[in-house]
Design an enzyme around this catalytic site. Structure first.
Site, PDB file in Angstrom:
ATOM      1  CB  SER A 124      -0.867  -0.026   1.262  1.00  0.00           C
ATOM      2  OG  SER A 124      -1.486   1.219   1.459  1.00  0.00           O
ATOM      3  CE1 TYR A 158      -3.967  -2.481   5.457  1.00  0.00           C
ATOM      4  CE2 TYR A 158      -3.542  -0.150   5.091  1.00  0.00           C
ATOM      5  CZ  TYR A 158      -3.817  -1.406   4.595  1.00  0.00           C
ATOM      6  OH  TYR A 158      -3.928  -1.586   3.246  1.00  0.00           O
ATOM      7  CE  LYS A 192      -1.641  -4.364   3.162  1.00  0.00           C
ATOM      8  NZ  LYS A 192      -1.959  -5.630   2.512  1.00  0.00           N
ATOM      9  CG  ASN A 235     -11.582   2.923   2.457  1.00  0.00           C
ATOM     10  OD1 ASN A 235     -11.696   1.717   2.597  1.00  0.00           O
ATOM     11  ND2 ASN A 235     -10.549   3.584   2.905  1.00  0.00           N
ATOM     12  N   GLY A 250      -4.831  10.881  11.829  1.00  0.00           N
ATOM     13  CA  GLY A 250      -3.941  10.029  11.027  1.00  0.00           C
ATOM     14  C   GLY A 250      -3.969  10.339   9.542  1.00  0.00           C
TER      15      GLY A 250
END
Ligand code: WQD
Length: 308
Positions: free
Chosen positions: A129, A153, A157, A203, A299
């Site tokens: 990502s 998260y 990745k 999202n 964030g």
């Protein structure tokens, strides 16, 4: 040349589009999915859209009890390689439950690595990502941009990318592509597969879609005081079918016997603001998208888009 490919997470939003793309060009797939965030109907629809059959193994890659079955099934399938898309992906949830994110995402990746090694199929395309970049780069961002993920998260990745790079160093036979997705949106033109998250969407695009069909009253636009052209956040939205083609291209690249590990951005190379996205969605759907400006989301960064 058609290939035999294991698709971990193949029933999900991105995975289902990848499966249709690969099967339509003649690849043979083994889908492994635990259906924790995917619908079983997705498999019927993949079969329908690609006019081909596919083998599905319903197992959890992070569950030690499922590991022996998974290793055996992958070996028996005699794959050329794998695309690994299985994992948890909600940023906010990862802040609240970091151990779960590290267990599931990193555990699943390690199981896939072990299985491919046992099957002597050392080709690995990883669903990474753009979140690995964090906020420290100048836009547009290319693959040499600095990495500084800002939540668990994103760190899963990033850590998996690093694990894969270590593995490529330890054994020169490994061929690895880390695909760094920007913001995947849209659906297959048939409308038969697409994004359908459980609960309240995190999202922007699934949220706007639910407002457009009247399932939710209005969208919250998280902040209009960013240093961007209209104050709302800017992202690089890539169509999921283009993203799926990126996976096919990664497999073709590995089929040329490229060794080692490489990072590749998958973005459209253009940034759009939230307000521009709302206006475009409104035009395309011919529905009103009521919205209100609310405070920034913790964030979030102001702007990120890929170099073209
Ligand atoms: C896009 C823009 C929001 C919702 C995250 C992950 C990334 C990838 C995709 C996995 C931002 C704004 C959003 C809303 C809003 N991961 N927004 N109202 O945060 O860029 O990326 O999802 O699946 O790794 O970090 O995507 O769609 O949440 O937000 O105003 O209700 O829309 O602030 O500017 P994001 P997003």
């Amino acid at each position: 040349m058609s290939q035999r490919v294991v698709i971990a997470g193949g029933a999900g939003y991105i995975g289902s589009h990848v499966c249709v793309e690969l099967m339509s060009r003649g690849d043979t797939l083994l889908i492994i999915d635990d259906f924790s965030n995917a619908h079983p109907e997705a498999i019927d629809r993949i079969r329908e859209l690609s006019n081909a059959n596919v083998v599905v193994l319903k197992r959890d890659l992070a569950d030690p009890m499922h590991k022996a079955d998974i290793l055996e099934a992958i070996k028996a399938f005699r794959p050329d390689g794998a695309i690994h898309l299985a994992g948890l992906k909600a940023v906010g949830e990862s802040v609240a439950e970091p151990e779960r994110y590290y267990n599931v995402n990193i555990g699943s990746a390690l199981t896939m690595i072990e299985a491919l090694k046992a099957a002597n199929a050392k080709k690995f395309v990883f669903s990474s990502s753009a979140t690995v970049y964090g906020d420290g780069n100048t836009n547009p961002v290319n693959e040499s941009g600095g990495t500084a993920p800002t939540n668990p998260y994103g760190r899963t990745k990033f850590f998996i990318e690093e694990i894969l790079k270590d593995i490529a160093i330890s054994d020169a036979d490994w061929q690895i592509v880390n695909l760094r997705y920007f913001n995947p949106v849209g659906a297959h033109p048939s409308g038969r597969i697409g994004e359908d998250p459980n609960g309240i969407p995190n999202n922007l695009f699934p949220f706007m879609a639910q407002v457009a069909v009247g399932k939710r009253d209005k969208l919250s636009v998280f902040g209009n005081d960013y240093p961007t052209r209209d104050g709302s956040g800017v992202r690089d939205y890539i169509h999921v079918c283009d993203l799926a083609k990126g996976h096919a291209a990664a497999l073709d690249y590995l089929a040329e016997d490229k060794k080692g590990a490489i990072d590749i951005n998958l973005g459209a190379g253009k940034g759009y603001s939230v307000l521009e996205a709302v206006a475009a969605f409104k035009r395309a759907s011919n529905r009103d998208i009521p919205f209100e400006i609310t405070p920034r989301r913790d964030g979030d960064i102001a702007e990120i888009y890929a170099a073209s």
